[in-house]
Write a protein that holds these residues in place. Sequence first.
Motif, PDB file in Angstrom:
ATOM      1  N   TYR A 127      55.674 -16.929  64.941  1.00  0.00           N
ATOM      2  CA  TYR A 127      55.267 -17.798  66.042  1.00  0.00           C
ATOM      3  C   TYR A 127      56.323 -18.848  66.390  1.00  0.00           C
ATOM      4  N   THR A 128      57.437 -18.860  65.696  1.00  0.00           N
ATOM      5  CA  THR A 128      58.371 -19.986  65.789  1.00  0.00           C
ATOM      6  C   THR A 128      59.712 -19.627  66.445  1.00  0.00           C
ATOM      7  N   ALA A 129      59.739 -18.599  67.264  1.00  0.00           N
ATOM      8  CA  ALA A 129      60.991 -18.228  67.937  1.00  0.00           C
ATOM      9  C   ALA A 129      61.501 -19.396  68.779  1.00  0.00           C
ATOM     10  N   ARG A 130      62.814 -19.623  68.779  1.00  0.00           N
ATOM     11  CA  ARG A 130      63.409 -20.792  69.425  1.00  0.00           C
ATOM     12  C   ARG A 130      64.166 -20.432  70.709  1.00  0.00           C
ATOM     13  N   TYR A 131      63.758 -19.355  71.366  1.00  0.00           N
ATOM     14  CA  TYR A 131      64.482 -18.876  72.541  1.00  0.00           C
ATOM     15  C   TYR A 131      64.643 -19.942  73.626  1.00  0.00           C
ATOM     16  N   GLU A 132      63.641 -20.819  73.769  1.00  0.00           N
ATOM     17  CA  GLU A 132      63.731 -21.843  74.828  1.00  0.00           C
ATOM     18  C   GLU A 132      64.907 -22.795  74.621  1.00  0.00           C
ATOM     19  N   SER A 133      65.273 -23.021  73.379  1.00  0.00           N
ATOM     20  CA  SER A 133      66.354 -23.972  73.103  1.00  0.00           C
ATOM     21  C   SER A 133      67.726 -23.409  73.455  1.00  0.00           C
ATOM     22  N   TYR A 134      67.818 -22.108  73.761  1.00  0.00           N
ATOM     23  CA  TYR A 134      69.103 -21.476  74.054  1.00  0.00           C
ATOM     24  C   TYR A 134      69.323 -21.217  75.547  1.00  0.00           C
ATOM     25  N   LEU A 135      68.380 -21.599  76.383  1.00  0.00           N
ATOM     26  CA  LEU A 135      68.472 -21.246  77.800  1.00  0.00           C
ATOM     27  C   LEU A 135      69.742 -21.789  78.458  1.00  0.00           C
ATOM     28  N   GLU A 136      70.060 -23.056  78.212  1.00  0.00           N
ATOM     29  CA  GLU A 136      71.239 -23.653  78.843  1.00  0.00           C
ATOM     30  C   GLU A 136      72.514 -22.946  78.405  1.00  0.00           C
ATOM     31  N   GLN A 137      72.629 -22.654  77.107  1.00  0.00           N
ATOM     32  CA  GLN A 137      73.813 -21.959  76.601  1.00  0.00           C
ATOM     33  C   GLN A 137      73.945 -20.567  77.200  1.00  0.00           C
ATOM     34  N   ALA A 138      72.815 -19.973  77.546  1.00  0.00           N
ATOM     35  CA  ALA A 138      72.822 -18.619  78.111  1.00  0.00           C
ATOM     36  C   ALA A 138      73.046 -18.620  79.612  1.00  0.00           C
ATOM     37  N   GLY A 139      73.170 -19.811  80.202  1.00  0.00           N
ATOM     38  CA  GLY A 139      73.401 -19.897  81.638  1.00  0.00           C
ATOM     39  C   GLY A 139      72.167 -19.642  82.471  1.00  0.00           C
ATOM     40  N   LEU A 140      71.010 -20.051  81.942  1.00  0.00           N
ATOM     41  CA  LEU A 140      69.744 -19.800  82.620  1.00  0.00           C
ATOM     42  C   LEU A 140      69.057 -21.104  83.011  1.00  0.00           C
ATOM     43  N   SER A 141      68.440 -21.093  84.173  1.00  0.00           N
ATOM     44  CA  SER A 141      67.682 -22.241  84.658  1.00  0.00           C
ATOM     45  C   SER A 141      66.197 -21.889  84.707  1.00  0.00           C
ATOM     46  N   VAL A 142      65.344 -22.858  84.400  1.00  0.00           N
ATOM     47  CA  VAL A 142      63.904 -22.628  84.383  1.00  0.00           C
ATOM     48  C   VAL A 142      63.348 -22.694  85.808  1.00  0.00           C
ATOM     49  N   VAL A 143      62.615 -21.646  86.166  1.00  0.00           N
ATOM     50  CA  VAL A 143      61.940 -21.583  87.464  1.00  0.00           C
ATOM     51  C   VAL A 143      60.469 -21.951  87.298  1.00  0.00           C
ATOM     52  N   GLU A 144      59.884 -21.487  86.208  1.00  0.00           N
ATOM     53  CA  GLU A 144      58.467 -21.735  85.928  1.00  0.00           C
ATOM     54  C   GLU A 144      58.260 -21.747  84.422  1.00  0.00           C
ATOM     55  N   ASN A 145      57.413 -22.636  83.955  1.00  0.00           N
ATOM     56  CA  ASN A 145      57.157 -22.750  82.516  1.00  0.00           C
ATOM     57  C   ASN A 145      55.704 -23.173  82.341  1.00  0.00           C
ATOM     58  N   ARG A 146      54.849 -22.238  81.945  1.00  0.00           N
ATOM     59  CA  ARG A 146      53.438 -22.589  81.818  1.00  0.00           C
ATOM     60  C   ARG A 146      52.760 -21.791  80.717  1.00  0.00           C
ATOM     61  N   PHE A 147      51.761 -22.413  80.126  1.00  0.00           N
ATOM     62  CA  PHE A 147      50.959 -21.729  79.130  1.00  0.00           C
ATOM     63  C   PHE A 147      49.965 -20.812  79.832  1.00  0.00           C
ATOM     64  N   VAL A 148      49.759 -19.642  79.237  1.00  0.00           N
ATOM     65  CA  VAL A 148      48.813 -18.684  79.812  1.00  0.00           C
ATOM     66  C   VAL A 148      47.680 -18.344  78.846  1.00  0.00           C
ATOM     67  N   MET A 149      47.775 -18.846  77.617  1.00  0.00           N
ATOM     68  CA  MET A 149      46.661 -18.750  76.666  1.00  0.00           C
ATOM     69  C   MET A 149      46.730 -19.955  75.734  1.00  0.00           C
ATOM     70  N   GLY A 150      45.791 -20.907  75.957  1.00  0.00           N
ATOM     71  CA  GLY A 150      45.834 -22.128  75.178  1.00  0.00           C
ATOM     72  C   GLY A 150      47.211 -22.753  75.259  1.00  0.00           C
ATOM     73  N   ASP A 151      47.710 -23.227  74.114  1.00  0.00           N
ATOM     74  CA  ASP A 151      49.107 -23.672  74.060  1.00  0.00           C
ATOM     75  C   ASP A 151      49.867 -22.845  73.035  1.00  0.00           C
ATOM     76  N   VAL A 152      49.508 -21.540  72.962  1.00  0.00           N
ATOM     77  CA  VAL A 152      50.157 -20.662  71.982  1.00  0.00           C
ATOM     78  C   VAL A 152      50.900 -19.486  72.617  1.00  0.00           C
ATOM     79  N   VAL A 153      50.604 -19.179  73.884  1.00  0.00           N
ATOM     80  CA  VAL A 153      51.335 -18.113  74.580  1.00  0.00           C
ATOM     81  C   VAL A 153      51.806 -18.673  75.915  1.00  0.00           C
ATOM     82  N   LYS A 154      53.069 -18.462  76.191  1.00  0.00           N
ATOM     83  CA  LYS A 154      53.704 -19.070  77.360  1.00  0.00           C
ATOM     84  C   LYS A 154      54.359 -18.018  78.233  1.00  0.00           C
TER      85      LYS A 154
END
Length: 203
Positions: free
Chosen positions: A167-194
């Motif tokens: 449950y602890t993957a850190r993919y969000e912390s690498y977005l800037e290094q990967a050259g990616l910008s966030v378009v949308e960021n929302r939870f779709v099941m409680g606060d455990v699935v995004k």
Amino acid sequence: MSYQKYERIAPLYDVLDKAYEVSWKRRLRGEVFRGSVGLVLDAGAGTGCNIPFYPRNATIVAVDNSPAMLSRAAKRAVREGVEAEFLEMDLTRTSFPDNHFDAIAVTLVFCVLPEELQLPVLRELSRICKPTGTIRILDYTLSRKAPVRLMMRVVSPWLNFAFAARYTARYESYLEQAGLSVVENRFVMGDVVKLLVVSPRSR
């Protein structure tokens, strides 16, 4: 190593995952593909659980690094009358050209990727996505609510044993290094699935 585990459990995967699939995964998969057109990549297709949600007006390419899982996906597509191309491929170094896909779907893949592969995979997805395209990531995140977080920690050993996942993957912390910008960021099941929608920055 998750690759080896998925080669072993491929015949049992759908049975092991059925409770999760029926109770919540199935209803969220459609969110990932909704509105996708053009050339669409299913990155980490597994046994093909996304197949019923592939947009019929798009051209679909599905990849996975487990031949056993991919074989089951291809057979599922035939059973369901869905056209798609299935390719065995490592997401850290695909054979696709730059700026190739209009949309990329990544459903519950980062939770099974080793930490050291998450940035390379994001960089590769950024490379093969068109500047006008989107990468849609559906994955776990550790809850901030103490009771839910405790439950997730209790379940974690089973998740890791059965699926080499966490449950602890850190993919969000690498977005800037990967050259990616966030378009949308929302939870779709409680606060455990995004559902995280990102797009390549201008290059």
